[in-house]
Design a protein around this motif. Structure first.
Motif, PDB file in Angstrom:
ATOM      1  N   MET A 152     -34.590  10.216   9.705  1.00 36.70           N
ATOM      2  CA  MET A 152     -34.157   9.618   8.431  1.00 36.70           C
ATOM      3  C   MET A 152     -33.861   8.135   8.608  1.00 36.70           C
ATOM      4  O   MET A 152     -34.183   7.321   7.734  1.00 36.70           O
ATOM      5  N   ASP A 153     -33.289   7.777   9.758  1.00 32.77           N
ATOM      6  CA  ASP A 153     -32.999   6.358  10.023  1.00 32.77           C
ATOM      7  C   ASP A 153     -34.299   5.565  10.149  1.00 32.77           C
ATOM      8  O   ASP A 153     -34.417   4.454   9.648  1.00 32.77           O
ATOM      9  N   LYS A 156     -35.750   5.244   6.731  1.00 32.59           N
ATOM     10  CA  LYS A 156     -34.956   4.286   5.943  1.00 32.59           C
ATOM     11  C   LYS A 156     -35.344   2.854   6.308  1.00 32.59           C
ATOM     12  O   LYS A 156     -35.541   1.998   5.425  1.00 32.59           O
ATOM     13  N   TRP A 159     -38.530   1.956   4.581  1.00 37.68           N
ATOM     14  CA  TRP A 159     -38.346   1.656   3.146  1.00 37.68           C
ATOM     15  C   TRP A 159     -37.827   0.225   2.975  1.00 37.68           C
ATOM     16  O   TRP A 159     -38.279  -0.534   2.125  1.00 37.68           O
ATOM     17  N   VAL A 160     -36.851  -0.115   3.826  1.00 38.22           N
ATOM     18  CA  VAL A 160     -36.231  -1.443   3.728  1.00 38.22           C
ATOM     19  C   VAL A 160     -37.252  -2.522   4.058  1.00 38.22           C
ATOM     20  O   VAL A 160     -37.374  -3.531   3.350  1.00 38.22           O
ATOM     21  N   PHE A 184     -38.271  11.738  -1.604  1.00 40.27           N
ATOM     22  CA  PHE A 184     -36.931  11.633  -2.227  1.00 40.27           C
ATOM     23  C   PHE A 184     -36.663  12.856  -3.098  1.00 40.27           C
ATOM     24  O   PHE A 184     -35.585  13.419  -3.108  1.00 40.27           O
ATOM     25  N   TYR A 199     -26.611  16.399   4.079  1.00 44.89           N
ATOM     26  CA  TYR A 199     -27.698  15.993   3.176  1.00 44.89           C
ATOM     27  C   TYR A 199     -28.302  17.175   2.423  1.00 44.89           C
ATOM     28  O   TYR A 199     -29.341  17.046   1.781  1.00 44.89           O
ATOM     29  N   TRP A 209     -28.886  10.811   0.905  1.00 42.21           N
ATOM     30  CA  TRP A 209     -29.846   9.973   1.649  1.00 42.21           C
ATOM     31  C   TRP A 209     -30.685   9.089   0.714  1.00 42.21           C
ATOM     32  O   TRP A 209     -30.791   7.878   0.952  1.00 42.21           O
ATOM     33  N   GLU A 212     -28.535   6.260  -0.210  1.00 43.17           N
ATOM     34  CA  GLU A 212     -28.284   5.391   0.954  1.00 43.17           C
ATOM     35  C   GLU A 212     -29.486   4.439   1.147  1.00 43.17           C
ATOM     36  O   GLU A 212     -29.307   3.236   1.367  1.00 43.17           O
ATOM     37  N   VAL A 213     -30.681   4.989   1.038  1.00 44.95           N
ATOM     38  CA  VAL A 213     -31.887   4.174   1.229  1.00 44.95           C
ATOM     39  C   VAL A 213     -31.998   3.155   0.090  1.00 44.95           C
ATOM     40  O   VAL A 213     -32.289   1.976   0.314  1.00 44.95           O
ATOM     41  N   ALA A 216     -29.666   0.308   0.671  1.00 38.28           N
ATOM     42  CA  ALA A 216     -30.118  -0.556   1.782  1.00 38.28           C
ATOM     43  C   ALA A 216     -31.279  -1.440   1.321  1.00 38.28           C
ATOM     44  O   ALA A 216     -31.376  -2.608   1.705  1.00 38.28           O
TER      45      ALA A 216
END
Ligand SMILES: Cc1cc2nc3c(=O)[nH]c(=O)nc-3n(C[C@H](O)[C@H](O)[C@H](O)COP(=O)(O)O)c2cc1C
Length: 369
Positions: A152-153, A156, A159-160, A184, A199, A209, A212-213, A216
């Motif tokens: 997931m990190d 993420k 995505w960022v 999602f 989650y 999550w 959160e994304v 960010a």
């Protein structure tokens, strides 16, 4: 005065009317990079008279593309190709331009529609998909890898990074794909998310999550540009995502800095019974708009100018998002303006196509030939 042709403020931008082009996968990219087909397609959409254009779902990682021919925004080459499209579109139209960022989750690694849509086989270049839980989309589909927190990190971060690339490539906004059963949406729906950690389970946990994304991304995406999301109003399936959930999620997205949501639905289960008919998802947008106050777009079989006008007049949505009808008739917004007695943008090369200039002498005086 037609409501459909009233301006709409979103973030720091003013849309000249309330007709927007929905994201539409073209399955015509090479290694995630847009091609001449996209120049043709997006050029056509940008000169339609619509005020906002959402470029098709772009995978934030290669494995997040639905098909091998889908657009991505994970490489320098993808970013260059998008920049080329931006320059082209800016040269032909003042349309507000953005891209939908996406990850297909367990629906990735598929054939494009005209090759049957099903999952790729190992000898066809299939890749391992990931999802919140190891639950296959359907009987013939492979079981996805259940994402760990490390996965997931990693996702993420992608995505960022894609949001940064979108800004660099000249997008006015990014839209986060949060519906239709992709990653999602898989986290959000209890049908596809059966995690037992922070989650999964409650709605709060399932939203954790994706939010959160989103936050960010909002941190790195320039403050003078805006972000939005396309969300589900319903999974159209017992035990699935509901309009009540959509209201809560839209409210959280608003708090996280979303300037708008477009409310769609379905896609988590292939055997869902979607009650397809004119404006079938409009009631979801209506609830989200009324109960959260977020700028809300309605989508789904809105095909007639008066129908679109009525949705806005009744306050069911702030804008209309059109997909198939714009493929059928890319001049729909200009035709709708004629029907509703309003004006729409034409590129100067096409100005004389507007019926107001058809009468003799209306165009260039005695040069009207
Ligand atoms: C060719 C095609 C490609 C699509 N690709 C996407 C996409 O990339 N992202 C998305 O959110 N929806 C996608 N959709 C769904 C549309 O954006 C829209 O939500 C849906 O078609 C309902 O609207 P409509 O009745 O005006 O077509 C696609 C639809 C079509 C017809």
């Amino acid at each position: 005065m037609s409501k459909l042709f009233e301006p709409l403020r979103i973030g720091n931008f003013t849309l000249s009317n309330r007709i927007t082009v929905a994201p539409m996968c073209q399955y015509s990219a090479v290694d995630g990079s847009m091609t001449d087909w996209h120049i043709m397609h997006l050029g056509s959409m940008a000169t339609s008279g619509a005020s906002m254009l959402v470029i098709e779902a772009a995978g934030v990682v290669p494995e997040g593309r639905i098909t091998p021919q889908c657009v991505g925004l994970y490489s320098d080459a993808n970013e260059e190709a998008l920049t080329r499209v931006t320059k082209f579109v800016r040269g032909v139209s003042p349309i507000v331009l953005g891209i939908q960022l996406a990850h297909a989750g367990r629906k990735a690694s598929s054939h494009r529609p005209w090759n049957g849509r099903g999952p790729l086989k190992p000898n066809e270049g299939a890749w391992q998909c990931e999802a919140p839980s190891a639950i296959a989309l359907d009987n013939d589909w492979p079981v996805p890898h259940a994402m760990t927190r490390a996965d997931m990190d990693r996702a993420k971060a992608a995505w960022v990074f894609a949001a940064k690339r979108a800004a660099r490539a000249g997008m006015d906004f990014v839209e986060v794909h949060s519906t239709h059963g992709y990653l999602f949406s898989e986290f959000l729906s209890p049908l596809s998310n059966q995690r037992t950690d922070d989650y999964g389970g409650s709605l709060q946990n399932r939203m954790r999550w994706p939010l959160e994304v989103f936050r960010a991304m909002r941190e790195v995406f320039p403050a003078d540009k805006f972000m939005g999301a396309k969300i589900s109003g319903s999974d159209f399936y017992d035990g699935g995502w509901t309009p009540d959930d959509a209201v809560v999620y839209a409210g959280e997205l608003k708090k996280a800095g979303a300037a708008y949501v477009t409310v769609s639905g379905g896609g988590v289960r292939l055997d869902a019974k979607v009650p397809i008919g004119p404006g079938y998802q409009v009631p979801f947008a209506e609830r989200v708009k009324r109960e959260t106050g977020i700028c809300a777009g309605a989508v789904g079989l809105i095909t007639d100018p008066q129908q679109a006008e009525d949705i806005l007049v009744k306050g069911q949505a702030d804008f209309i998002s059109l997909a198939r009808v714009l493929l059928f008739n890319p001049r729909w917004p200009q035709h709708a303006a004629v029907t509703l007695g309003a004006d729409a943008f034409y590129p100067p090369q096409y100005e004389r196509g507007g019926p107001k200039l058809w009468a003799p002498g209306k165009t260039f005086g005695k040069w009207a030939a």
